[in-house]
Design an enzyme around this catalytic site. Structure first.
Site, PDB file in Angstrom:
ATOM      1  N   GLU A   4       5.356  10.345   0.389  1.00 43.97           N
ATOM      2  CA  GLU A   4       6.089   9.124   0.038  1.00 43.97           C
ATOM      3  C   GLU A   4       5.996   8.825  -1.457  1.00 43.97           C
ATOM      4  O   GLU A   4       4.913   8.716  -2.010  1.00 43.97           O
ATOM      5  CB  GLU A   4       5.546   7.930   0.837  1.00 43.97           C
ATOM      6  CG  GLU A   4       5.615   8.105   2.349  1.00 43.97           C
ATOM      7  CD  GLU A   4       7.045   8.087   2.894  1.00 43.97           C
ATOM      8  OE1 GLU A   4       7.973   7.777   2.121  1.00 43.97           O
ATOM      9  OE2 GLU A   4       7.215   8.397   4.092  1.00 43.97           O
ATOM     10  N   CYS A  16       2.932   0.596   7.159  1.00 43.94           N
ATOM     11  CA  CYS A  16       2.565   1.674   6.219  1.00 43.94           C
ATOM     12  C   CYS A  16       3.034   1.333   4.803  1.00 43.94           C
ATOM     13  O   CYS A  16       2.288   1.473   3.834  1.00 43.94           O
ATOM     14  CB  CYS A  16       3.164   3.010   6.663  1.00 43.94           C
ATOM     15  SG  CYS A  16       2.352   3.660   8.130  1.00 43.94           S
ATOM     16  N   HIS A  37       3.262  10.303   5.375  1.00 40.11           N
ATOM     17  CA  HIS A  37       3.575  10.079   6.788  1.00 40.11           C
ATOM     18  C   HIS A  37       3.484  11.396   7.548  1.00 40.11           C
ATOM     19  O   HIS A  37       3.928  12.440   7.048  1.00 40.11           O
ATOM     20  CB  HIS A  37       4.997   9.508   6.938  1.00 40.11           C
ATOM     21  CG  HIS A  37       5.036   8.023   7.048  1.00 40.11           C
ATOM     22  ND1 HIS A  37       5.792   7.228   6.196  1.00 40.11           N
ATOM     23  CD2 HIS A  37       4.427   7.172   7.918  1.00 40.11           C
ATOM     24  CE1 HIS A  37       5.628   5.955   6.547  1.00 40.11           C
ATOM     25  NE2 HIS A  37       4.819   5.890   7.581  1.00 40.11           N
TER      26      HIS A  37
HETATM   27  N1  PCA Z   1       2.887   4.044  11.123  1.00 42.79           N
HETATM   28  C1  PCA Z   1       3.509   2.772  10.922  1.00 42.79           C
HETATM   29  C2  PCA Z   1       2.377   1.802  10.802  1.00 42.79           C
HETATM   30  C3  PCA Z   1       1.163   2.513  11.245  1.00 42.79           C
HETATM   31  C4  PCA Z   1       1.563   3.909  11.345  1.00 42.79           C
HETATM   32  O1  PCA Z   1       0.816   4.864  11.571  1.00 42.79           O
HETATM   33  C5  PCA Z   1       4.487   2.764   9.763  1.00 42.79           C
HETATM   34  O2  PCA Z   1       5.103   3.812   9.468  1.00 42.79           O
HETATM   35  O3  PCA Z   1       4.675   1.731   9.129  1.00 42.79           O
END
Ligand code: PCA
Length: 210
Positions: free
Chosen positions: A78, A141, A165
């Site tokens: 990201e 996140c 992610h």
């Molecule tokens: N994914 C979510 C919140 C916690 C997680 O593991 C997200 O992408 O915001």
């Protein structure tokens, strides 16, 4: 050197969170670098404070945040955190923010100082699926990623921060998925590449990201 790795607890309909499962497979050190692992709550209203206290407690050089996302069958490196919370599904405390700013004195967005292209290429060289992503979403996140980059910028902390992610793992019975061992190898690849970077010029590297 010290890397603080954070992962998230399960949320919504998920019995597991792939980031938590992958974090348990990470080593406690890479060469001389200590790797500290911590779990964060999927809670819009407390996760920012929790991250800041972890940074104060561990004083890391690098904060590497992990979370689960269904958007890509590989690592999503990201680049951007938005000053926005906007959800359709509740967090684990039942809260659903709509069009909420995270920090009213904060920039609209913060970009990581990591050379995201070099990191994704390092993964590709190991045969690990990885992409650069330009949105970490507007759920928890992104909330924690923004907190990290905002806090570092505001206090001029000598810390680099990145959010990655991860897709589902096969144990979750959802698609697409990748074995947690392979995802952990990808994260170790990112950490190893990170440690080989010329830290004194990381701001210059960042300029070549865009
Ligand atoms: N994914 C979510 C919140 C916690 C997680 O593991 C997200 O992408 O915001």
């Amino acid at each position: 050197m010290k890397i603080l790795v954070t992962a998230f607890e399960p949320f919504g309909s998920n019995a597991l969170n792939s980031s938590q499962e992958v974090a348990t497979l990470l080593p406690d050190a890479i060469g001389e670098c200590v790797v500290v692992r911590e779990l964060l709550p999927v809670d819009f209203r407390t996760v920012g404070n929790q991250l800041r206290s972890l940074i104060e407690r561990h004083t890391p050089d690098v904060v590497l945040m992990l979370g689960q996302s269904r958007k890509f069958a590989g690592l999503s490196i990201e680049r951007v955190a938005l000053n926005l919370m906007d959800a359709t599904n509740p967090d684990n405390s039942g809260y659903i923010p709509v069009n909420e700013v995270i920090h009213s004195d904060g920039a609209t967005a913060h970009l990581t100082t990591f050379p995201v292209r070099e990191l994704s290429e390092a993964c590709h060289q190991k045969g690990i699926a990885a992409q650069i992503s330009n949105s970490a979403g507007t759920y928890v996140c992104n909330r924690v990623y923004y907190e990290a980059l905002y806090t570092i910028a505001k206090n001029r902390l000598p810390i680099q921060a990145l959010f990655v992610h991860l897709p589902f793992i096969p144990e979750q019975g959802k698609m697409p998925s990748i074995a947690k061992e392979d995802l952990a190898e990808g994260i170790v690849t990112i950490m190893t590449k990170t440690l080989s970077l010329p830290w004194h010029t990381i701001d210059n590297l960042n300029a070549s990201n865009t």
